[in-house]
Write a protein that holds these residues in place. Structure first.
Motif, PDB file in Angstrom:
ATOM      1  N   ALA A 148       0.854  -1.191   0.000  1.00 46.34           N
ATOM      2  CA  ALA A 148       0.000   0.000   0.000  1.00 46.34           C
ATOM      3  C   ALA A 148       0.884   1.233   0.000  1.00 46.34           C
ATOM      4  O   ALA A 148       1.945   1.246   0.628  1.00 46.34           O
ATOM      5  N   GLY A 149       0.464   2.268  -0.721  1.00 53.29           N
ATOM      6  CA  GLY A 149       1.271   3.485  -0.755  1.00 53.29           C
ATOM      7  C   GLY A 149       0.535   4.669  -1.341  1.00 53.29           C
ATOM      8  O   GLY A 149      -0.517   4.526  -1.976  1.00 53.29           O
ATOM      9  N   LYS A 150       1.119   5.831  -1.129  1.00 60.26           N
ATOM     10  CA  LYS A 150       0.547   7.079  -1.637  1.00 60.26           C
ATOM     11  C   LYS A 150       1.675   7.991  -2.080  1.00 60.26           C
ATOM     12  O   LYS A 150       2.700   8.097  -1.402  1.00 60.26           O
ATOM     13  N   ILE A 151       1.499   8.632  -3.228  1.00 60.74           N
ATOM     14  CA  ILE A 151       2.461   9.594  -3.758  1.00 60.74           C
ATOM     15  C   ILE A 151       1.866  10.981  -3.639  1.00 60.74           C
ATOM     16  O   ILE A 151       0.642  11.154  -3.734  1.00 60.74           O
ATOM     17  N   PHE A 152       2.696  11.983  -3.396  1.00 58.88           N
ATOM     18  CA  PHE A 152       2.221  13.360  -3.219  1.00 58.88           C
ATOM     19  C   PHE A 152       2.853  14.262  -4.280  1.00 58.88           C
ATOM     20  O   PHE A 152       4.024  14.091  -4.634  1.00 58.88           O
ATOM     21  N   GLY A 153       2.089  15.227  -4.770  1.00 62.72           N
ATOM     22  CA  GLY A 153       2.609  16.185  -5.740  1.00 62.72           C
ATOM     23  C   GLY A 153       2.118  15.871  -7.136  1.00 62.72           C
ATOM     24  O   GLY A 153       2.372  14.790  -7.667  1.00 62.72           O
ATOM     25  N   GLU A 154       1.406  16.793  -7.736  1.00 59.62           N
ATOM     26  CA  GLU A 154       0.846  16.581  -9.059  1.00 59.62           C
ATOM     27  C   GLU A 154       1.897  16.779 -10.140  1.00 59.62           C
ATOM     28  O   GLU A 154       2.871  17.507  -9.963  1.00 59.62           O
ATOM     29  N   SER A 155       1.706  16.096 -11.277  1.00 59.76           N
ATOM     30  CA  SER A 155       2.579  16.260 -12.430  1.00 59.76           C
ATOM     31  C   SER A 155       1.762  15.993 -13.691  1.00 59.76           C
ATOM     32  O   SER A 155       0.739  15.293 -13.636  1.00 59.76           O
ATOM     33  N   PRO A 156       2.190  16.534 -14.858  1.00 65.48           N
ATOM     34  CA  PRO A 156       1.463  16.259 -16.108  1.00 65.48           C
ATOM     35  C   PRO A 156       1.347  14.770 -16.397  1.00 65.48           C
ATOM     36  O   PRO A 156       0.342  14.311 -16.941  1.00 65.48           O
ATOM     37  N   THR A 157       2.375  13.990 -16.027  1.00 69.15           N
ATOM     38  CA  THR A 157       2.341  12.548 -16.276  1.00 69.15           C
ATOM     39  C   THR A 157       1.170  11.891 -15.563  1.00 69.15           C
ATOM     40  O   THR A 157       0.449  11.067 -16.134  1.00 69.15           O
ATOM     41  N   ASN A 158       0.955  12.254 -14.308  1.00 69.25           N
ATOM     42  CA  ASN A 158      -0.145  11.673 -13.548  1.00 69.25           C
ATOM     43  C   ASN A 158      -1.499  12.044 -14.147  1.00 69.25           C
ATOM     44  O   ASN A 158      -2.452  11.264 -14.087  1.00 69.25           O
ATOM     45  N   ILE A 159      -1.575  13.229 -14.733  1.00 63.63           N
ATOM     46  CA  ILE A 159      -2.840  13.693 -15.312  1.00 63.63           C
ATOM     47  C   ILE A 159      -3.145  12.956 -16.612  1.00 63.63           C
ATOM     48  O   ILE A 159      -4.223  12.371 -16.777  1.00 63.63           O
ATOM     49  N   VAL A 160      -2.197  12.959 -17.557  1.00 69.33           N
ATOM     50  CA  VAL A 160      -2.487  12.423 -18.894  1.00 69.33           C
ATOM     51  C   VAL A 160      -2.589  10.897 -18.889  1.00 69.33           C
ATOM     52  O   VAL A 160      -3.208  10.323 -19.803  1.00 69.33           O
ATOM     53  N   TYR A 161      -1.996  10.229 -17.888  1.00 71.38           N
ATOM     54  CA  TYR A 161      -2.127   8.779 -17.813  1.00 71.38           C
ATOM     55  C   TYR A 161      -3.064   8.337 -16.693  1.00 71.38           C
ATOM     56  O   TYR A 161      -3.158   7.151 -16.391  1.00 71.38           O
ATOM     57  N   GLU A 162      -3.737   9.302 -16.081  1.00 74.07           N
ATOM     58  CA  GLU A 162      -4.752   9.044 -15.054  1.00 74.07           C
ATOM     59  C   GLU A 162      -4.232   8.100 -13.970  1.00 74.07           C
ATOM     60  O   GLU A 162      -4.878   7.134 -13.581  1.00 74.07           O
ATOM     61  N   ARG A 163      -3.033   8.388 -13.503  1.00 76.97           N
ATOM     62  CA  ARG A 163      -2.449   7.564 -12.457  1.00 76.97           C
ATOM     63  C   ARG A 163      -3.121   7.853 -11.120  1.00 76.97           C
ATOM     64  O   ARG A 163      -3.412   9.006 -10.801  1.00 76.97           O
ATOM     65  N   PRO A 164      -3.361   6.832 -10.310  1.00 86.49           N
ATOM     66  CA  PRO A 164      -4.236   6.994  -9.142  1.00 86.49           C
ATOM     67  C   PRO A 164      -3.652   7.754  -7.960  1.00 86.49           C
ATOM     68  O   PRO A 164      -4.390   8.225  -7.092  1.00 86.49           O
ATOM     69  N   MET A 165      -2.328   7.827  -7.833  1.00 87.25           N
ATOM     70  CA  MET A 165      -1.632   8.515  -6.738  1.00 87.25           C
ATOM     71  C   MET A 165      -1.649   7.749  -5.417  1.00 87.25           C
ATOM     72  O   MET A 165      -0.855   8.009  -4.540  1.00 87.25           O
ATOM     73  N   GLU A 166      -2.544   6.806  -5.261  1.00 86.87           N
ATOM     74  CA  GLU A 166      -2.534   5.946  -4.078  1.00 86.87           C
ATOM     75  C   GLU A 166      -3.107   4.587  -4.468  1.00 86.87           C
ATOM     76  O   GLU A 166      -3.960   4.493  -5.361  1.00 86.87           O
ATOM     77  N   ALA A 167      -2.642   3.533  -3.836  1.00 84.58           N
ATOM     78  CA  ALA A 167      -3.078   2.206  -4.242  1.00 84.58           C
ATOM     79  C   ALA A 167      -2.771   1.172  -3.172  1.00 84.58           C
ATOM     80  O   ALA A 167      -1.877   1.349  -2.343  1.00 84.58           O
ATOM     81  N   VAL A 168      -3.549   0.095  -3.201  1.00 89.03           N
ATOM     82  CA  VAL A 168      -3.331  -1.086  -2.373  1.00 89.03           C
ATOM     83  C   VAL A 168      -3.370  -2.301  -3.302  1.00 89.03           C
ATOM     84  O   VAL A 168      -4.238  -2.377  -4.185  1.00 89.03           O
ATOM     85  N   SER A 169      -2.432  -3.225  -3.136  1.00 91.75           N
ATOM     86  CA  SER A 169      -2.410  -4.422  -3.974  1.00 91.75           C
ATOM     87  C   SER A 169      -2.050  -5.636  -3.119  1.00 91.75           C
ATOM     88  O   SER A 169      -1.524  -5.513  -2.011  1.00 91.75           O
ATOM     89  N   ALA A 170      -2.354  -6.826  -3.644  1.00 91.29           N
ATOM     90  CA  ALA A 170      -2.019  -8.074  -2.969  1.00 91.29           C
ATOM     91  C   ALA A 170      -1.664  -9.102  -4.032  1.00 91.29           C
ATOM     92  O   ALA A 170      -2.097  -9.002  -5.185  1.00 91.29           O
ATOM     93  N   GLY A 171      -0.889 -10.100  -3.641  1.00 87.01           N
ATOM     94  CA  GLY A 171      -0.526 -11.097  -4.634  1.00 87.01           C
ATOM     95  C   GLY A 171       0.362 -12.197  -4.102  1.00 87.01           C
ATOM     96  O   GLY A 171       0.594 -12.327  -2.892  1.00 87.01           O
ATOM     97  N   LEU A 172       0.871 -12.996  -5.047  1.00 88.38           N
ATOM     98  CA  LEU A 172       1.748 -14.124  -4.756  1.00 88.38           C
ATOM     99  C   LEU A 172       3.051 -13.951  -5.518  1.00 88.38           C
ATOM    100  O   LEU A 172       3.091 -13.275  -6.551  1.00 88.38           O
ATOM    101  N   GLY A 173       4.109 -14.585  -5.025  1.00 89.59           N
ATOM    102  CA  GLY A 173       5.385 -14.463  -5.709  1.00 89.59           C
ATOM    103  C   GLY A 173       6.311 -15.625  -5.400  1.00 89.59           C
ATOM    104  O   GLY A 173       6.014 -16.496  -4.564  1.00 89.59           O
ATOM    105  N   LEU A 174       7.429 -15.632  -6.089  1.00 90.27           N
ATOM    106  CA  LEU A 174       8.488 -16.608  -5.879  1.00 90.27           C
ATOM    107  C   LEU A 174       9.781 -15.840  -5.679  1.00 90.27           C
ATOM    108  O   LEU A 174      10.102 -14.933  -6.450  1.00 90.27           O
ATOM    109  N   LYS A 175      10.520 -16.189  -4.639  1.00 92.51           N
ATOM    110  CA  LYS A 175      11.722 -15.438  -4.291  1.00 92.51           C
ATOM    111  C   LYS A 175      12.902 -16.389  -4.146  1.00 92.51           C
ATOM    112  O   LYS A 175      12.835 -17.379  -3.418  1.00 92.51           O
TER     113      LYS A 175
END
Length: 448
Positions: free
Chosen positions: A383-410
């Motif tokens: 889970a995380g949140k980014i602060f500060g607007e930029s043109p990239t976040n606007i034109v690609y509609e990036r969410p600025m905050e998100a939570v994810s879950a999953g599986l992996g191999l390490k």
């Protein structure tokens, strides 16, 4: 033992004093390089715990495949003992060639040569080359541009004295930028880092890095950028700001605290660091900035072979005008898995956390392959949140905050860190094109 005529019994005790410390078995490694890792001294009383620490210290140099100690009565002083440190050197130079798929480079080929005992002085010299296709999992924000990287590094474990080490590197990178959409990013420079062991706390080290880096950002697709900016009502003049680079002189003091029980596959302890970066833009001073970044990771043993790790990271721009190419980003193998590189957003500050449970692969222990001891199946939540607007976040509609879950191999690799393959699914703000999640691939454990 002896007794006096008056009936007094005298007991004489020999504590096992050391007469000489000898070194045996080395052909390439200089005697004094081995001796500086042995803290046991002649004239002192033999201490098995201290000898064990000396042997572990010698193993950690990666110059030997076997280290042991022999004890025998001194031929000069019958009441004292000689301690012989016997080493068996391993082949220190190695050549590696590989290929794979990485979130930041696409399909790639790599080659490297490293000598872990350069000139017999326990110095490490390495040259690594990488060429990637640049096709990053059909990411529409990243230009399909060949990814080329080269790095020459040098490590001195005994810099001035045993409490200091030195790392220097020269590097070149040319790739399709995942920080600035549809741009080509070229970086070359050098960095030197001195690490100092704090005497009053064996788990604490201070570091200071001095670096010089030239960053050049070029336009990769004028037509598509113009259409994107027009569609979202962003002035095209903002694009010029995004493409700002420069020649940056950086001074970076930091602290690292490490109590991990194992550097390859830790199951207990804490790893924490904090670092301040003062970056002066030599050719355009108004792009100078300072930022502070820190992280802490706690390992908790679960059962006999499993572990739970909890990670918290944060960073922010403290002063100045930090160019977007140097900004923080979330998304990808080292932050919010289940999103593409920078897929959550870019900005001038961030916070994030992760929880990951690593367990042995069921029934694989019955195969009796030793390398399976360093392979783990993982389950994670990011889970995380980014602060500060930029043109990239606007034109690609990036969410600025998100939570994810999953599986992996390490796979935990000595000297490199973990090689991770993860599949994450966004639980919040997936967007139309990201609802099913993504595979991410990473090497090492990026804590900054």
């Amino acid at each position: 033992m002896n007794d006096d005529p008056d009936g007094t019994i005298n007991v004489h005790i020999s504590e096992g004093k050391i007469d000489r410390i000898k070194i045996q078995g080395n052909e390439k490694t200089k005697d004094y390089v081995i001796a500086r890792n042995i803290l046991t001294e002649a004239g002192g009383v033999y201490n098995e715990n201290q000898i064990k620490e000396d042997l572990v210290r010698l193993y950690a140099t990666q110059a030997f495949k076997d280290v042991r100690r022999d004890i025998e009565v001194s031929d000069r002083h019958p009441d004292m003992y000689d301690v012989t440190i016997c080493v068996e050197e391993q082949r220190s130079a190695s050549l590696s060639v590989g290929a794979g798929l990485d979130s930041a480079t696409g399909l790639f080929g790599s080659a490297g040569i490293v000598d872990n005992n350069f000139r017999g002085l326990n110095q490490r010299v390495g040259l690594n080359l990488l060429a990637g296709s640049g096709l990053i999992l059909n990411d529409s924000s990243v230009l399909n541009h060949m990814n080329l990287q080269a790095e020459l590094s040098f490590f001195e474990p005994y810099f001035i004295n045993a409490d200091n080490s030195f790392m220097g590197k020269i590097f070149f990178r040319d790739f399709g930028s995942y920080q600035i959409p549809l741009a080509i990013e070229r970086r070359f420079g050098a960095e030197a880092t001195v690490s100092h062991k704090v005497k009053n706390n064996k788990n604490l080290r201070s570091t200071f890095s001095l670096g010089l880096e030239h960053v050049k950002v070029e336009e990769g697709d004028d037509w598509q950028i113009a259409n994107l900016y027009n569609a979202y009502g962003v002035p095209i003049s903002e694009r010029a700001k995004q493409l700002e680079g420069g020649l940056f002189l950086s001074l970076s003091p930091g602290l690292t605290y490490d109590t991990r029980d194992n550097l390859v596959n830790p199951r207990a302890g804490v790893y924490a660091n904090v670092r301040f970066d003062e970056s002066v833009c030599v050719d355009k001073f108004e792009n100078s900035f300072g930022k502070l970044t820190g992280s802490i990771k706690k390992y908790v043993a679960v059962g006999k072979k499993s572990s739970l790790s909890l990670t918290a990271r944060a960073g922010g721009n403290l002063w100045g005008n930090m160019p977007e190419v140097m900004a923080y980003h979330l998304g990808g193998p080292y932050s919010i898995r289940g999103f593409k590189m920078s897929g959550v957003g870019t900005g001038n500050a961030f916070v994030m956390g992760s929880a990951e449970l690593a367990v042995p692969i069921p029934f694989m222990d019955k195969l009796k392959f030793s390398f399976m001891d360093n392979v783990r199946l993982t389950m994670f939540v990011d889970a995380g949140k980014i602060f500060g607007e930029s043109p990239t976040n606007i034109v690609y509609e990036r969410p600025m905050e998100a939570v994810s879950a999953g599986l992996g191999l390490k796979l935990f690799i000595p000297g490199m860190g973990p090689l991770s393959i993860d599949y994450g699914i966004p639980l919040t703000n997936p967007g139309d094109k990201n609802s099913k999640g993504y595979f991410t691939f990473g090497i090492g454990d990026m804590m900054y």
